[in-house]
Each structure stands twice: as structure tokens, then as C-alpha cells.
Write a protein that holds these residues in place. Structure first.
Motif, mmCIF file in Angstrom:
data_model
loop_
_atom_site.group_PDB
_atom_site.id
_atom_site.type_symbol
_atom_site.label_atom_id
_atom_site.label_comp_id
_atom_site.label_asym_id
_atom_site.label_seq_id
_atom_site.Cartn_x
_atom_site.Cartn_y
_atom_site.Cartn_z
ATOM 1 N N LEU A 165 -6.551 -75.284 11.026
ATOM 2 C CA LEU A 165 -7.814 -74.764 11.560
ATOM 3 C C LEU A 165 -8.991 -75.707 11.305
ATOM 4 C CD1 LEU A 165 -7.515 -70.945 10.767
ATOM 5 C CD2 LEU A 165 -6.738 -72.223 12.774
ATOM 6 N N ASN A 166 -8.689 -76.998 11.360
ATOM 7 C CA ASN A 166 -9.721 -78.020 11.228
ATOM 8 C C ASN A 166 -10.029 -78.588 12.612
ATOM 9 O OD1 ASN A 166 -11.387 -80.185 10.661
ATOM 10 N ND2 ASN A 166 -9.783 -81.414 9.689
ATOM 11 N N PHE A 167 -11.166 -78.185 13.176
ATOM 12 C CA PHE A 167 -11.564 -78.624 14.509
ATOM 13 C C PHE A 167 -12.831 -79.484 14.462
ATOM 14 C CE2 PHE A 167 -9.361 -74.548 14.843
ATOM 15 C CZ PHE A 167 -8.360 -74.849 15.748
ATOM 16 N N ARG A 168 -13.134 -80.029 13.290
ATOM 17 C CA ARG A 168 -14.409 -80.729 13.114
ATOM 18 C C ARG A 168 -14.483 -82.053 13.875
ATOM 19 N NH1 ARG A 168 -17.854 -78.935 9.027
ATOM 20 N NH2 ARG A 168 -17.394 -76.744 8.578
ATOM 21 N N ASP A 169 -13.347 -82.726 14.083
ATOM 22 C CA ASP A 169 -13.371 -83.995 14.821
ATOM 23 C C ASP A 169 -13.377 -83.674 16.317
ATOM 24 O OD1 ASP A 169 -13.079 -86.461 15.975
ATOM 25 O OD2 ASP A 169 -11.454 -87.133 14.676
ATOM 26 N N CYS A 170 -14.571 -83.591 16.886
ATOM 27 C CA CYS A 170 -14.694 -83.109 18.261
ATOM 28 C C CYS A 170 -14.361 -84.178 19.296
ATOM 29 C CB CYS A 170 -16.108 -82.573 18.498
ATOM 30 S SG CYS A 170 -17.412 -83.725 18.051
ATOM 31 N N ARG A 171 -14.097 -85.398 18.870
ATOM 32 C CA ARG A 171 -13.744 -86.459 19.819
ATOM 33 C C ARG A 171 -12.243 -86.697 19.898
ATOM 34 N NH1 ARG A 171 -18.521 -90.566 17.761
ATOM 35 N NH2 ARG A 171 -20.240 -89.555 18.877
ATOM 36 N N GLN A 172 -11.504 -86.167 18.961
ATOM 37 C CA GLN A 172 -10.062 -86.401 18.909
ATOM 38 C C GLN A 172 -9.344 -85.552 19.933
ATOM 39 O OE1 GLN A 172 -7.872 -84.883 15.491
ATOM 40 N NE2 GLN A 172 -6.825 -86.850 15.267
ATOM 41 N N GLY A 173 -8.461 -86.186 20.703
ATOM 42 C CA GLY A 173 -7.690 -85.472 21.704
ATOM 43 C C GLY A 173 -6.305 -85.116 21.220
ATOM 44 N N ALA A 450 -12.620 -84.913 4.331
ATOM 45 C CA ALA A 450 -13.548 -85.941 4.813
ATOM 46 C C ALA A 450 -14.591 -85.376 5.774
ATOM 47 C CB ALA A 450 -12.770 -87.068 5.482
ATOM 48 N N VAL A 451 -14.217 -84.380 6.570
ATOM 49 C CA VAL A 451 -15.151 -83.835 7.557
ATOM 50 C C VAL A 451 -15.820 -82.555 7.088
ATOM 51 C CG1 VAL A 451 -13.940 -84.895 9.497
ATOM 52 C CG2 VAL A 451 -13.313 -82.572 8.776
ATOM 53 N N GLY A 452 -15.518 -82.130 5.851
ATOM 54 C CA GLY A 452 -16.178 -80.947 5.308
ATOM 55 C C GLY A 452 -15.579 -79.628 5.742
ATOM 56 N N HIS A 453 -14.326 -79.650 6.188
ATOM 57 C CA HIS A 453 -13.670 -78.397 6.565
ATOM 58 C C HIS A 453 -13.249 -77.630 5.314
ATOM 59 C CE1 HIS A 453 -11.070 -75.473 8.395
ATOM 60 N NE2 HIS A 453 -9.978 -75.985 7.846
ATOM 61 N N ASP A 454 -13.507 -76.342 5.297
ATOM 62 C CA ASP A 454 -13.163 -75.495 4.156
ATOM 63 C C ASP A 454 -12.045 -74.538 4.555
ATOM 64 O OD1 ASP A 454 -13.010 -73.865 1.951
ATOM 65 O OD2 ASP A 454 -14.794 -72.694 2.481
ATOM 66 N N PRO A 455 -10.812 -74.782 4.120
ATOM 67 C CA PRO A 455 -9.701 -73.899 4.497
ATOM 68 C C PRO A 455 -9.748 -72.543 3.819
ATOM 69 C CG PRO A 455 -8.947 -75.564 2.954
ATOM 70 C CD PRO A 455 -10.355 -75.927 3.306
ATOM 71 N N MET A 456 -10.652 -72.357 2.858
ATOM 72 C CA MET A 456 -10.820 -71.039 2.246
ATOM 73 C C MET A 456 -11.877 -70.210 2.981
ATOM 74 S SD MET A 456 -10.610 -71.738 -1.843
ATOM 75 C CE MET A 456 -9.137 -72.407 -2.603
ATOM 76 N N ALA A 472 -18.128 -75.745 16.445
ATOM 77 C CA ALA A 472 -17.074 -76.754 16.410
ATOM 78 C C ALA A 472 -15.701 -76.144 16.649
ATOM 79 C CB ALA A 472 -17.089 -77.493 15.071
ATOM 80 N N MET A 473 -15.518 -74.884 16.255
ATOM 81 C CA MET A 473 -14.210 -74.237 16.398
ATOM 82 C C MET A 473 -13.764 -74.152 17.853
ATOM 83 S SD MET A 473 -12.768 -73.116 13.477
ATOM 84 C CE MET A 473 -11.885 -71.584 13.790
ATOM 85 N N GLY A 474 -14.723 -74.006 18.788
ATOM 86 C CA GLY A 474 -14.307 -73.710 20.147
ATOM 87 C C GLY A 474 -14.775 -74.657 21.222
ATOM 88 N N GLU A 475 -15.486 -75.737 20.861
ATOM 89 C CA GLU A 475 -16.124 -76.524 21.903
ATOM 90 C C GLU A 475 -15.151 -77.336 22.747
ATOM 91 O OE1 GLU A 475 -18.096 -80.442 21.217
ATOM 92 O OE2 GLU A 475 -18.342 -79.670 19.198
ATOM 93 N N ASN A 476 -13.953 -77.620 22.249
ATOM 94 C CA ASN A 476 -13.020 -78.445 23.005
ATOM 95 C C ASN A 476 -11.797 -77.667 23.482
ATOM 96 O OD1 ASN A 476 -14.362 -80.944 23.122
ATOM 97 N ND2 ASN A 476 -13.859 -81.348 20.996
ATOM 98 N N ASP A 477 -10.983 -77.173 22.541
ATOM 99 C CA ASP A 477 -9.803 -76.421 22.955
ATOM 100 C C ASP A 477 -10.203 -75.209 23.786
ATOM 101 O OD1 ASP A 477 -8.460 -78.279 21.498
ATOM 102 O OD2 ASP A 477 -7.614 -76.896 20.032
#
Length: 625
Positions: A165-173, A450-456, A472-477
Motif C-alpha cells: 500500500l505504498n503509492f507515494r512514487d507517483c511517477r512509477q509505472g 525513503a518516501v515516508g510511507h507508514d504501513p501502520m 497519493a493513494m488514488g491519483e494514478n491507479d
């Protein structure tokens, strides 16, 4: 505009082209979809702007009249591509900062051999980019780039990050060499290389301070009315999704204001299927029927239609989603009712279906970051008082420490403290289907940190942090899924609450308008008085999406166990997924959900998402084979 490669038009995939898709290719296409999928020549051409730019435009512009008035001369054309081209020629680099809309745009300057790509802020159609030794493909789907020669190998880093559930890298395909253009970003490509610039981020928004509490209600109400008018203006016969929550009922209420007095509004409300057992949990509800019915009773022009998905399988339309998006949707367990609503809307001839997306991080924000914010501001008494009024099972001081003080601490320290107290389950023992060793060895944990994602998913220290994380969670997928729905059913989905002036206004308002005297969502509850039923306006329980999941998963338990056994024979799958844990939890599951229990994490999330991801991998293997 036509869909990329016209996927879905006239063939077994679906029934229509999409206004939210586009394609530019500076490379010959190979392996284009065969005729049986409905592929056909593009029925559109680029608009040539005053500055010579060849503009391909997907989506919709809003506030068109004011934009036309801001331009020095009449626009040579009536469609949004012509208007965007004229705005780009006049405003140049500031163009996208000056306009509102839900769009993606590709602009090609042939004399300069320069390409400009842009997506609107907050919410936009998808835009994928592939470059290779002078070849460029920009398109709404990654599939178009693959047809032009891009490597069709799945980016398993992206897949693993999504399962964490790490969607912080918004440029990665989702494919190794194919990138994405994030929302609110411009990309330039020329013989010298590529440049990117974010022209919009939520953290740059100014604070909003008005003279009175009533002024906030009036301002937000006015922008919401304008937003619904602008979003609905380009569509005939709108319909809406309706739940028992504030967001969808707000959209429906303001849509009724926009429609002619003699027009009706079709509202589709998902309901759980037979066998659903509601939880004995006052804080939540899994059946929206009574709350949606109350809205329809209050507004006689609403035609309420309950949507029961019956025995649709967990894999309903899954292969088509894989083909059209190339991704494994992490919300796959919730998609069945979206399919059914759009199927019905298409059959009824609706031009668009509205949803209540972007409400929770907009006008109906709950304000629960207020205590932490007030603590930093030195307003300790205010923070203490609100936490006391909110109530809870723990002591006042314990809740104050958790919600006002703990969010100020470094996230790694907070995570360590939670683990020591045993308050948070290990993701690799609960909701994440990955093997812990795989996640460590393949950089999942390092990229997350590295991107500050918090899995908790601990409390965040400010409303801006929370809004940035949820966007960030929904902007791409999410954009890819929305386009796939449109390609399948020919009916676009739009989110009026993402109208940029409305969202920016609400994001700039301080927490004390959202949390007051222990009442969460205070702004939304005030502005919706008289618009929605009181039992909805004052309701503090939250709705559980796909609350009938135990019925659906239990019905297919044997088939899922067989699927896990098959995956266990595949070394790649066995290395990536914790299949023994998935098998054990599914086999031992009681078949029910419980209040505060682990079932949803263990079964719906870990097993459901794990199998969706594995099916995508096998789907890609079949396609490549």
C-alpha cells in the motif's frame, strides 16, 4: 476523444470509446489489438493552436466562459482541445495554473521537435510515457506503448509496493520502462532530454480565513454549486451513486439544484447480497438502504435503484481490467458494484455517473488532526477540551497523549513504540500478502521508508499531511480504473467534489471549522442542513464498503484454496507471496467477520489482494506466452 487504440469499441471488451483517453505515438505500432477486440482507426485529429502546437486533449475543461474572456481573441474552434490550445498559446508556462478541469493533454510542436504533456491537479485521466532512443509514446494506457515496442515486463517493484500500500512514487509505472505523468505536473521532451515540473501541490495552497463561521458555509456551498454545474454541464442525463454518507448525498442534492425542475435524478445504491450478516457495531454500518431511502423520500425527484450484485464472482471482469489497465487493482474486492452500476447506467442511457469522491479529504473532512495541530500552536487547552468532548473508551489523558502528542514524534519512534506495546499487527502477519523476506530483499521496506510511507497508518500531524497521503493513494491507479470502466461501459464517471476551486477552498480551511465541540465534519453537517435527511446529517457511524465480503469469499473458498495450491508450485509465486499463511488463514477462517477482529485484514485484504496480484502475473505470462 477516442480511446487509445479504440480499445473496447464495438468488440467483446465493451461497447464504447472514451472521452478521457488519448494517444500520441512517434513510433510505429506493433502488436496492435487484433480486429476481434474492436480496434479501428482513430476517428479524431489533433487541433492546431495559434502557436503551432498540435493538441490532443482528453477530459473536460471547466469555467469555459471565464477562460474565453481572459483570452485576447476568439478561439478558433468550439471544443475543449481548441480552447486549451488557445490558452496554452496565450498563457504559455502558466497555462495549467490558470485553468480548471479534469484533463490530460499532449501538445506536439513539430518545428521544434518538442513535446509537452500535462495532467490537471487533484483528479485527471491517466497519461503514460515511454521514451527509447528518440522514440516517444504518450498515451492513456501503457498498452499503447507496449504495442509500439516498450518492454512488456511487469515492474514487480511497483506490484510489491502496491501490495504494501505504498503509492507515494507517483511517477512509477506498472511496466519497467513506462512512466506516468502525475496529476498537477508538466513534462517537456525535446532533443536535449526531458524536464518535469509540478505546477500544483496541495502543500502550496494558501490558508483560508473568513470573517465568521457562517461565511465558511456560504463560501463552500457556493463553490459546490458551481462545481456541480461545471462538471455536469457537458453531459446529458446525469445519474449518481448514492450511499448513506454525507459526500454522495451532497453531490445528489446539488445536482438536483442544477437539473430542470421537471427532471429526475437516477441514484444507484449498492446493497449487500443475501446472506449478509450485519455487525453488532454502533460505530459502523454495512447496509446503506435506509439512509439512501430517506434521501429519496426527502427528494421526490430522485429515482432510487438498489444494486444487488447477486452471485457475481470475485474475478468479475478481472481479465478485462488487466487488459485495459495493466495493473492489479488493490481495491478489486470493491469493484463488482462499480461494474454493475455502470452497466445499468449504460443500459438506461445516462451520459455520466457522479460519485462522492474527494469529499473526505475536502469539504467533509473530519478535523481529527486538529488536536495535534493545536498542540503545536500552543493551544493546549483547546486540544485537551476537544479530545474530551470526542469521548472514547480510554481515559482522557491517554487519548490526549495519543492524538495530540504522539503525532509530533518522529514516525520511526512511534512505530517502535507501537510494536513494543503490541498495539499494531505486523503487516506481514495480517493485511500484506508478501513474504517478509521478499519485502526485505527486494527493497519494499527501504522504498517505503525513503518516501515516508507508514504501513501502520498512524495518525498524521496535520490536515495537509493527511490530504497529501490520501491524494497519493488514488491519483494514478484510480485514474486507470476509471478509464477502464468508461471503456467497458461507455459511461464516464466524474467527481464534482474534485472541482479545483472547491477542493482548494476546503483544503485551506483550518481544522476548527471541521471539528468543533466534539462534532466531527462540522462544516459539512452545517452546510447540508435542510439538504439531506437529519438521520444522515447527524449520523456518526461510517459505512463499510463491500460489507458482504464474507458471503462472497466463503462461496469461493474452495476455489481460492485450489488456486493457492497451484501457485505454490510456481517458484516465482512462492518466493513473492506468503502462500502458506494465506492458505492457513483461509482454511481456518470461520466464514464470518467480527468487530475488531482480524478477518478483514487476513482474508479480504491479504488473500484477496494477493490472489489479484498473482492473477495479473499469470495473465501477463499467458499474453507473453
Amino acid at each position: 476523444m477516442a480511446s487509445s487504440l479504440a480499445l473496447g469499441h464495438g468488440g467483446p471488451v465493451g461497447t464504447s470509446t472514451a472521452s478521457s483517453a488519448l494517444l500520441l505515438s512517434r513510433a510505429p505500432l506493433r502488436d496492435a489489438p487484433p480486429p476481434r477486440t474492436g480496434a479501428r482507426g482513430r476517428p479524431w485529429r489533433a487541433h492546431v493552436g495559434p502557436d503551432g502546437a498540435h493538441v490532443l486533449f482528453a477530459g473536460d475543461l471547466y469555467d469555459r466562459d471565464s477562460l474565453r474572456q481572459a483570452l485576447p481573441s476568439a478561439v478558433a474552434g468550439q471544443d475543449d482541445a481548441a480552447l486549451y490550445a488557445a490558452a496554452l498559446a496565450h498563457f504559455n508556462a502558466d497555462c495549467d495554473s490558470r485553468i480548471n478541469g479534469y484533463y490530460a493533454a499532449i501538445c506536439w510542436y513539430p518545428d521544434e521537435r518538442r513535446l509537452r504533456l500535462a495532467r490537471s491537479p487533484i483528479n485527471a485521466p491517466p497519461l503514460h510515457l515511454w521514451t527509447d532512443r528518440g522514440r516517444v509514446v504518450a498515451a492513456s494506457t501503457a498498452r499503447a506503448a507496449i504495442a509500439a515496442g516498450a518492454d512488456d515486463a511487469l515492474n514487480e517493484e511497483r506490484l510489491a509496493d502496491a501490495l504494501f500500500l505504498n503509492f507515494r512514487d507517483c511517477r512509477q509505472g506498472w511496466y519497467r520502462d513506462i512512466d506516468r505523468v502525475p496529476t498537477g505536473e508538466i513534462v517537456w521532451l525535446d532533443p536535449e532530454g526531458a524536464r518535469r515540473r509540478r505546477f500544483w501541490t496541495i502543500r502550496d495552497l494558501p490558508s483560508v480565513r473568513l470573517n465568521s463561521d457562517d461565511a465558511y458555509v456560504e463560501a463552500v456551498s457556493a463553490e459546490m454549486a458551481k462545481g456541480v454545474q461545471e462538471v455536469a454541464g457537458g453531459f446529458a442525463k446525469p445519474a449518481t451513486q448514492l450511499s448513506g454518507g454525507l459526500d454522495s448525498q451532497a453531490v445528489a442534492s446539488f445536482t438536483l439544484d442544477f437539473l430542470p425542475d421537471d427532471a429526475t435524478l437516477k441514484a444507484y445504491c449498492w446493497v449487500p447480497q443475501a446472506g449478509f450478516e450485519p455487525l453488532d457495531w454502533p460505530a459502523a454500518h454495512g447496509d446503506e438502504t435506509s439512509l439512501a431511502h430517506a434521501f429519496a423520500t426527502m427528494h421526490r425527484r430522485v429515482e432510487l435503484e438498489f444494486v444487488d450484485t447477486g452471485d457475481l464472482p470475485l474475478t468479475h471482469q478481472e481479465d478485462k481490467i488487466f487488459m485495459l489497465t495493466g495493473i492489479a487493482p488493490m481495491g478489486g474486492g470493491n469493484m463488482h458494484w462499480g461494474h454493475e452500476i455502470l452497466r445499468r447506467a449504460a443500459a438506461a442511457g445516462h451520459g455520466v455517473v457522479f460519485d462522492g469522491g474527494f469529499g473526505n479529504n475536502g469539504f467533509s473532512y473530519d478535523g481529527l488532526t486538529g488536536p495535534a495541530t493545536w498542540m503545536r500552536q500552543g493551544r493546549i487547552v483547546r486540544a485537551w477540551r476537544e479530545i474530551g468532548l470526542l469521548g472514547g473508551k480510554r481515559s482522557h489523558i491517554a487519548r490526549f497523549f495519543s492524538h495530540a502528542i504522539m503525532p509530533q514524534l518522529p514516525i520511526k519512534l512511534r512505530q517502535r513504540l507501537r510494536r513494543l506495546r503490541g498495539k499494531t499487527p505486523d503487516p506481514f502477519e495480517s493485511w500484506c500478502p508478501l513474504r517478509a523476506g521478499f519485502a526485505e530483499d527486494h527493497g519494499v521496506l527501504a522504498r517505503s521508508e525513503a518516501v515516508g510511507h507508514d504501513p501502520m497508518f498512524l495518525d498524521l500531524p496535520s490536515a495537509m499531511d493527511w490530504r497529501a497521503a490520501t491524494l497519493a493513494m488514488g491519483e494514478n491507479d484510480g485514474a486507470d480504473i476509471t478509464l477502464a470502466y468508461e471503456l467497458l461501459y461507455g459511461v464516464p464517471t466524474r467527481s464534482p467534489l474534485a472541482y479545483r476551486p472547491l477542493f482548494e477552498l476546503t483544503a485551506g480551511i483550518a481544522d476548527d471549522q471541521y471539528l468543533r465541540e466534539g462534532e466531527t465534519r462540522w462544516l459539512a453537517r452545517r452546510m447540508l442542513k435542510g439538504r439531506i435527511p437529519e438521520q444522515v446529517r447527524t449520523n456518526t457511524s461510517f459505512g463499510i464498503q463491500s460489507s458482504d465480503w464474507p458471503v462472497r469469499f466463503n462461496r469461493e473458498r474452495a476455489a481460492m484454496l485450489d488456486e493457492i495450491a497451484s501457485l505454490s508450485n510456481d517458484p516465482r509465486m512462492a518466493q513473492m507471496f506468503d502462500l502458506p499463511r494465506m492458505e492457513r488463514n483461509l482454511r481456518e477462517w470461520s466464514g464470518k467477520n467480527s468487530v475488531g477482529g482480524p478477518e478483514m485484514a487476513l482474508i479480504f485484504s491479504a488473500v484477496g489482494r494477493g490472489l489479484t496480484a498473482a492473477r495479473l502475473m499469470r495473465y501477463r505470462d499467458r499474453r507473453n506466452g
